[in-house]
Design a protein around this motif. Structure first.
Motif, PDB file in Angstrom:
ATOM      1  N   THR A  13       3.367   5.901  -2.980  1.00 29.10           N
ATOM      2  CA  THR A  13       4.533   6.322  -3.464  1.00 29.10           C
ATOM      3  C   THR A  13       4.417   6.342  -4.841  1.00 29.10           C
ATOM      4  O   THR A  13       4.945   7.462  -5.697  1.00 29.10           O
ATOM      5  CB  THR A  13       6.063   5.862  -3.116  1.00 29.10           C
ATOM      6  OG1 THR A  13       5.854   4.326  -3.374  1.00 29.10           O
ATOM      7  CG2 THR A  13       6.354   6.160  -1.622  1.00 29.10           C
ATOM      8  N   GLY A  14       3.921   5.221  -5.675  1.00 32.91           N
ATOM      9  CA  GLY A  14       3.857   5.242  -7.126  1.00 32.91           C
ATOM     10  C   GLY A  14       2.953   6.283  -7.459  1.00 32.91           C
ATOM     11  O   GLY A  14       3.240   6.922  -8.499  1.00 32.91           O
ATOM     12  N   ILE A  15       1.948   6.527  -6.969  1.00 33.46           N
ATOM     13  CA  ILE A  15       1.004   7.529  -7.347  1.00 33.46           C
ATOM     14  C   ILE A  15       1.640   9.008  -7.245  1.00 33.46           C
ATOM     15  O   ILE A  15       1.486   9.730  -8.133  1.00 33.46           O
ATOM     16  CB  ILE A  15      -0.360   7.460  -6.430  1.00 33.46           C
ATOM     17  CG1 ILE A  15      -1.154   6.214  -6.682  1.00 33.46           C
ATOM     18  CG2 ILE A  15      -1.456   8.803  -6.632  1.00 33.46           C
ATOM     19  CD1 ILE A  15      -2.226   5.650  -5.619  1.00 33.46           C
ATOM     20  N   PHE A  64       0.884  -1.219  -0.040  1.00 34.80           N
ATOM     21  CA  PHE A  64      -0.052   0.039  -0.027  1.00 34.80           C
ATOM     22  C   PHE A  64       0.806   1.319  -0.101  1.00 34.80           C
ATOM     23  O   PHE A  64       0.564   2.236  -0.745  1.00 34.80           O
ATOM     24  CB  PHE A  64      -0.930  -0.056   1.305  1.00 34.80           C
ATOM     25  CG  PHE A  64      -1.847   1.148   1.454  1.00 34.80           C
ATOM     26  CD1 PHE A  64      -3.013   1.309   0.327  1.00 34.80           C
ATOM     27  CD2 PHE A  64      -1.625   2.142   2.514  1.00 34.80           C
ATOM     28  CE1 PHE A  64      -3.760   2.389   0.535  1.00 34.80           C
ATOM     29  CE2 PHE A  64      -2.463   3.073   2.349  1.00 34.80           C
ATOM     30  CZ  PHE A  64      -3.606   3.219   1.658  1.00 34.80           C
ATOM     31  N   PHE A  65       1.857   1.086   0.907  1.00 33.30           N
ATOM     32  CA  PHE A  65       2.835   2.345   0.839  1.00 33.30           C
ATOM     33  C   PHE A  65       3.513   2.385  -0.621  1.00 33.30           C
ATOM     34  O   PHE A  65       3.431   3.673  -1.019  1.00 33.30           O
ATOM     35  CB  PHE A  65       3.766   1.985   2.013  1.00 33.30           C
ATOM     36  CG  PHE A  65       4.971   2.789   1.853  1.00 33.30           C
ATOM     37  CD1 PHE A  65       5.028   4.112   2.444  1.00 33.30           C
ATOM     38  CD2 PHE A  65       6.301   2.599   1.394  1.00 33.30           C
ATOM     39  CE1 PHE A  65       6.083   5.084   2.446  1.00 33.30           C
ATOM     40  CE2 PHE A  65       7.202   3.483   1.477  1.00 33.30           C
ATOM     41  CZ  PHE A  65       7.131   4.868   1.915  1.00 33.30           C
ATOM     42  N   SER A  66       3.738   1.130  -1.217  1.00 31.08           N
ATOM     43  CA  SER A  66       4.425   1.461  -2.513  1.00 31.08           C
ATOM     44  C   SER A  66       3.537   2.124  -3.450  1.00 31.08           C
ATOM     45  O   SER A  66       3.751   2.914  -4.335  1.00 31.08           O
ATOM     46  CB  SER A  66       4.991   0.214  -3.050  1.00 31.08           C
ATOM     47  OG  SER A  66       5.602  -0.494  -1.996  1.00 31.08           O
ATOM     48  N   LEU A  67       2.168   1.636  -3.192  1.00 33.11           N
ATOM     49  CA  LEU A  67       1.250   2.431  -4.140  1.00 33.11           C
ATOM     50  C   LEU A  67       1.140   3.763  -4.217  1.00 33.11           C
ATOM     51  O   LEU A  67       1.179   4.532  -5.111  1.00 33.11           O
ATOM     52  CB  LEU A  67      -0.002   1.599  -4.066  1.00 33.11           C
ATOM     53  CG  LEU A  67      -1.301   1.834  -5.072  1.00 33.11           C
ATOM     54  CD1 LEU A  67      -0.715   1.089  -6.354  1.00 33.11           C
ATOM     55  CD2 LEU A  67      -2.553   1.179  -4.445  1.00 33.11           C
ATOM     56  N   VAL A 113       4.784   9.498  -7.334  1.00 33.58           N
ATOM     57  CA  VAL A 113       5.495   9.667  -8.352  1.00 33.58           C
ATOM     58  C   VAL A 113       5.179  10.067  -9.742  1.00 33.58           C
ATOM     59  O   VAL A 113       5.366  10.908 -10.619  1.00 33.58           O
ATOM     60  CB  VAL A 113       6.590   8.598  -8.453  1.00 33.58           C
ATOM     61  CG1 VAL A 113       7.327   8.345  -9.894  1.00 33.58           C
ATOM     62  CG2 VAL A 113       7.474   8.352  -7.453  1.00 33.58           C
ATOM     63  N   ALA A 114       3.866   9.342 -10.075  1.00 38.85           N
ATOM     64  CA  ALA A 114       3.465   9.644 -11.247  1.00 38.85           C
ATOM     65  C   ALA A 114       2.561  11.334 -11.198  1.00 38.85           C
ATOM     66  O   ALA A 114       2.812  11.893 -12.453  1.00 38.85           O
ATOM     67  CB  ALA A 114       2.112   8.658 -11.385  1.00 38.85           C
ATOM     68  N   SER A 139       5.588  13.356 -11.748  1.00 42.07           N
ATOM     69  CA  SER A 139       6.030  13.239 -13.362  1.00 42.07           C
ATOM     70  C   SER A 139       5.184  14.020 -14.189  1.00 42.07           C
ATOM     71  O   SER A 139       5.431  14.902 -15.015  1.00 42.07           O
ATOM     72  CB  SER A 139       6.144  12.005 -13.637  1.00 42.07           C
ATOM     73  OG  SER A 139       6.137  11.642 -15.107  1.00 42.07           O
ATOM     74  N   ILE A 140       3.638  13.993 -14.004  1.00 41.90           N
ATOM     75  CA  ILE A 140       2.801  14.587 -14.586  1.00 41.90           C
ATOM     76  C   ILE A 140       2.626  16.067 -14.436  1.00 41.90           C
ATOM     77  O   ILE A 140       2.787  17.217 -15.295  1.00 41.90           O
ATOM     78  CB  ILE A 140       1.192  14.352 -14.389  1.00 41.90           C
ATOM     79  CG1 ILE A 140       1.092  12.924 -14.690  1.00 41.90           C
ATOM     80  CG2 ILE A 140       0.247  15.145 -14.948  1.00 41.90           C
ATOM     81  CD1 ILE A 140      -0.250  12.149 -14.310  1.00 41.90           C
ATOM     82  N   GLU A 152       5.972  17.403 -16.332  1.00 44.78           N
ATOM     83  CA  GLU A 152       5.680  17.440 -17.803  1.00 44.78           C
ATOM     84  C   GLU A 152       4.825  18.592 -18.165  1.00 44.78           C
ATOM     85  O   GLU A 152       5.093  19.135 -19.108  1.00 44.78           O
ATOM     86  CB  GLU A 152       4.903  16.087 -18.109  1.00 44.78           C
ATOM     87  CG  GLU A 152       4.872  15.964 -19.728  1.00 44.78           C
ATOM     88  CD  GLU A 152       5.882  15.799 -20.253  1.00 44.78           C
ATOM     89  OE1 GLU A 152       7.082  15.241 -19.586  1.00 44.78           O
ATOM     90  OE2 GLU A 152       6.348  16.536 -21.711  1.00 44.78           O
ATOM     91  N   PHE A 153       3.726  18.926 -17.394  1.00 45.18           N
ATOM     92  CA  PHE A 153       2.727  19.773 -17.838  1.00 45.18           C
ATOM     93  C   PHE A 153       2.764  21.163 -17.014  1.00 45.18           C
ATOM     94  O   PHE A 153       2.202  22.085 -17.776  1.00 45.18           O
ATOM     95  CB  PHE A 153       1.251  19.155 -17.594  1.00 45.18           C
ATOM     96  CG  PHE A 153       0.879  17.943 -18.667  1.00 45.18           C
ATOM     97  CD1 PHE A 153       0.691  18.306 -20.087  1.00 45.18           C
ATOM     98  CD2 PHE A 153       0.956  17.178 -18.115  1.00 45.18           C
ATOM     99  CE1 PHE A 153       0.391  17.128 -20.681  1.00 45.18           C
ATOM    100  CE2 PHE A 153       0.910  15.725 -18.928  1.00 45.18           C
ATOM    101  CZ  PHE A 153       0.510  15.944 -20.190  1.00 45.18           C
TER     102      PHE A 153
END
Lengths: 656, 156
Positions: free
Chosen positions: A641-643, A636-639, A645-646, A649-650, A653-654
């Motif tokens: 952090t993944g969110i 859950f923690f990784s998820l 990071v995403a 990144s967005i 980018e924008f």
């Protein structure tokens, strides 16, 4: 009542007022140890301090008795539990030192009238004197008037010589004579008058047994007056006073109003025409036969069985009623029955004797005694046994008599004996104990002035329970009371227990019932008794006693399961021991509520332990579950952090 | 309802393809084939992970998807900005930096997931150890309090 012992221990200050000099020993007064004493609040007032050992049970009544012919008891005080009586000095030397030869009028004015008046007052107060004897009569210097020593300071008639006692009590040992009656005092008075009239004691130089023998042979008046020139005017009154039949003796009232040469009539004793021979002695009267029956019981029962006695009574004395009664008594003879408690043979002799001489004391188990004297006899037998088995014998008699009064209540039991036996059995029932304990308590219950008869503290004459407590507190060290004895038989011995229980019962408290006592170790039962006594009688701390009991009670603390509560109670015990209050001391250990709570908590703790053990046992299973959970939460923690990071990144980018 | 369906989906071994997945992919293929190519190439690490790690479940794939998604933002943006131009798309998927980032992102995702799982497990172990220690302490206390005699063997 602050008792203090002076430093040199030769002086005793009692009631913060009377100073008794123990080194100034005076001649015994009234049969008990006497010391010089002083009243410190009034200089120059000198007293005698009496240390009675076993005074009369009725001393409390006697103390308030006042008469000009008796040395009054000034006051009574207790010092360390021992009774002290203070009385003024006697007016002069006793008659034992010098009898003198008194004239008839001196005797009437100086002896008969004052003492008769004394006896009259005593009779009105339902008391007896039983201490008229030369060493207890005092004559003022140059006066011809006797004064009697203080009354009641020793057991009734215990110090009386056989010579001065009527046959009905002279046959008994001193402790078995009982309270007696005023008639007995009249007899003693008669003997003293005779001795003063003839200037010496009658039958001087004879042993007690010989005196008795002589008196039974010819009758007391004849035996005493034979060969002496008794003033003619006194002959009649003396014959009456010395009569062996109490009914023939004059009453105190007759003597108060006595005039010179007053004539008294005595019913003559008719001797048998032909004597009966028993044990080598010739016997002329039923009274003498009764006495010899006690001395030769085997021969007597032989004569009884062969009907010799009833025939003799019938033919030679013409006493047909007595003869038929004797016949009835011997009819119940059961030869050689082996009942130990009541030997029928002895019972028959007892019966026969009471028929032969209704005025005689009871004869049973080889002893002559008045039933009322049994407690005193037991006390005496405990302190100073006449024969080795004395105490056991007296105890058996007392135990049987108080328990089975009906065994003695035959139709012709003399009334006086019957009353005394009834009194004994009533007292026994009131005491409520049983067996040896009851019998041991008897003397204490019947006489509140009796000191504790324990061998350990006999010399201290302790007759107050608080005195015994204090004494115990001082004598509780290892040297007085070794550990093994303490563990086995407790703090007290049987006499002390009986003493304390009797004193408690007198105050209406029963410290321990029989059943409770059975379950406790002796020392704990003793402590409970002592605590009850302390609560009731004396608040003085008993620290030494408590300190001595401390290790024993600490052992009892093992009942407590909780270690901390044990420790806490141990501390409390130590403190209570220092304070010396046995009640709180015992309550620290004897606490059923606390103990129950402790047991319940212990059970709870056990349950908790087993619970926790189970929890520990289940640890591996829980570990697997926990691992799964850990993986899930890690993911859950990784998820997250993944969110993040995403999103980052967005954003990069924008929005940059 | 949703949770039930999720559970059903999670329980399937292979990602459950439905008929509408095909329609969507078909539409994307026909309208933005370049972008789809970029996305497909960049999603390859997922497929690789699926093949390499049999333990990888939906959740793990989801985690990796987010990381890979983060790496995919830039190329897809480029592809989108070039209106799905085939050349730009090819350029994007042949750029080593992009590919490396993409694979590294997948690797990092896997690493982070594993590391946090291990960390969680370690944390749990520590907690359990502490708990066990306190229980043992409590038992020792209770036994000392209730089950020992002062000088003699226990009474109970």
């Amino acid at each position: 009542m602050a008792d203090t012992q002076a430093d040199n221990s030769q002086e005793l200050l009692i009631a913060e007022r009377y100073l008794i000099s123990l080194d100034r020993k005076q001649p015994d007064l009234g049969g008990c140890a006497t010391y010089g004493a002083q009243d410190t609040t009034a200089t120059g007032t000198s007293y005698l301090g009496l240390a009675p050992f076993a005074p009369s049970a009725r001393l409390s009544e006697i103390m308030f008795f006042r008469h000009e012919s008796v040395i009054p008891i000034h006051t009574h005080e207790y010092a360390q539990g021992a009774l002290w009586l203070l009385c003024p000095h006697p007016p002069g030397p006793s008659l034992a030192e010098f009898l003198g030869l008194w004239t008839e009028s001196q005797l009437i004015d100086g002896v008969i009238r004052p003492l008769a008046s004394l006896l009259q007052h005593l009779e009105a107060a339902k008391l007896t004197c039983r201490s008229i004897r030369p060493d207890n009569l005092f004559v003022g210097q140059g006066l011809h008037k006797v004064v009697l020593g203080p009354l009641g300071v020793s057991a009734p008639a215990e110090k009386q010589p056989v010579l001065f006692e009527p046959l009905s009590s002279a046959v008994c040992r001193p402790s078995a004579r009982g309270e007696g009656t005023i008639d007995d005092d009249i007899f003693s008075l008669g003997v003293i008058i005779l001795a003063l009239a003839i200037g010496k004691l009658p039958l001087e130089g004879l042993s007690d047994a010989d005196i008795l023998k002589r008196r039974f042979e010819v009758g007391t008046p004849a035996a005493y007056m034979e060969g002496h020139s008794v003033p003619v005017g006194l002959r009649s009154v003396l014959t009456a006073m010395l009569s062996d039949d109490p009914v023939s003796r004059p009453s105190p009232r007759d003597l108060v109003t006595i005039a010179p040469s007053k004539v008294f009539t005595v019913r003559p004793v008719v001797p048998a025409r032909v004597p009966l021979v028993i044990g080598g002695n010739t016997v002329y009267t039923p009274q003498a036969l009764a006495w010899y029956a006690g001395r030769h019981p085997a021969e007597f029962s032989g004569l009884l069985q062969r009907k010799v006695i009833s025939n003799w009574l019938h033919r030679e004395l013409e006493l047909s009623v007595m003869a038929s009664l004797i016949e009835q008594a011997s009819a119940s003879f059961l030869p050689a029955a082996g009942n130990k408690a009541v030997d029928p043979a002895t019972m028959v002799i007892t019966h026969a004797i009471s028929v032969l001489d209704p005025g005689a004391p009871m004869f049973w188990g080889g002893l002559w005694f008045w039933p009322e004297a049994l407690p005193q006899m037991l006390a005496q037998a405990t302190v100073q046994p006449v024969i080795p088995d004395d105490e056991r014998m007296v105890r058996n008699i007392l135990s049987f008599m108080s328990g089975n009064p009906d065994a003695f209540m035959w139709a012709h039991l003399p009334q006086r004996q019957g009353q005394q036996i009834t009194t004994l059995s009533v007292a026994a029932r009131r005491m409520g104990g049983k067996g040896g304990e009851l019998v041991r308590r008897f003397p204490y219950d019947m006489n509140s002035f009796l000191p504790c008869l324990s061998k350990r503290c006999l010399d201290e004459r302790i007759s107050l329970p608080e005195g015994l407590l204090q004494w115990l507190n001082r004598h509780v060290g290892v040297e007085d009371l070794p550990d093994d004895i303490l563990g086995r038989s407790g703090f007290l011995d049987d006499q002390m227990r009986s003493f304390l229980e009797a004193n408690c019962a007198r105050q209406g408290i029963i410290p321990l019932s029989q059943s409770q006592k059975a379950g406790l170790p002796p020392w704990l039962a003793d402590l409970t008794l002592l605590a009850a006594v302390q609560r009731k009688f004396d608040r003085t701390p008993l620290s030494f006693l408590a300190q001595r009991a401390l290790p024993l009670l600490e052992m009892e603390l093992r009942q407590w399961r909780s270690k901390t509560s044990r420790a806490r109670r141990r501390v409390r015990l130590g403190k209570a021991a220092e304070d010396g209050n046995l009640g709180t001391f015992l309550a620290t250990v004897n606490d059923p509520t606390g103990l129950r709570l402790d047991q319940r908590q212990a059970q709870d703790a056990e349950a908790e332990i087993s619970n926790l053990m189970r929890v520990l046992d289940e640890a591996p299973e829980r570990k697997a579950a926990a691992d799964r959970e850990a993986r899930n939460s890690g993911e859950f923690f990784s998820l997250l952090t993944g969110i993040a990071v995403a999103m980052a990144s967005i954003w990069l980018e924008f929005c940059r | 309802m949703a949770s039930v369906r999720q559970a059903e989906q999670g329980s399937l071994r292979a990602p459950g393809f439905r008929w509408w997945h095909g329609i969507i992919i078909g539409l994307l293929l026909s309208y933005v084939p370049g972008s789809l190519l970029v996305a497909g190439v960049l999603l390859l690490p997922l497929v690789a992970l699926r093949l390499v790690d049999p333990n990888a479940d939906g959740q793990r794939i989801m985690i990796v998807l987010f990381y890979v998604g983060a790496a995919m933002v830039h190329p897809l943006h480029e592809a989108w900005a070039a209106n799905g131009d085939w050349e730009t798309c090819i350029t994007q998927i042949t750029q080593p930096v992009t590919l490396a980032l993409d694979w590294l992102a997948a690797g990092a995702a896997w690493l982070v997931a594993e590391a946090s799982a291990i960390g969680g497990r370690l944390w749990n172990t520590e907690v359990a150890r502490r708990e066990r220690k306190s229980i043992e302490k409590r038992i020792a206390y209770l036994q000392g309090e209730w089950m020992t005699a002062d000088e003699d063997p226990p009474a109970s």
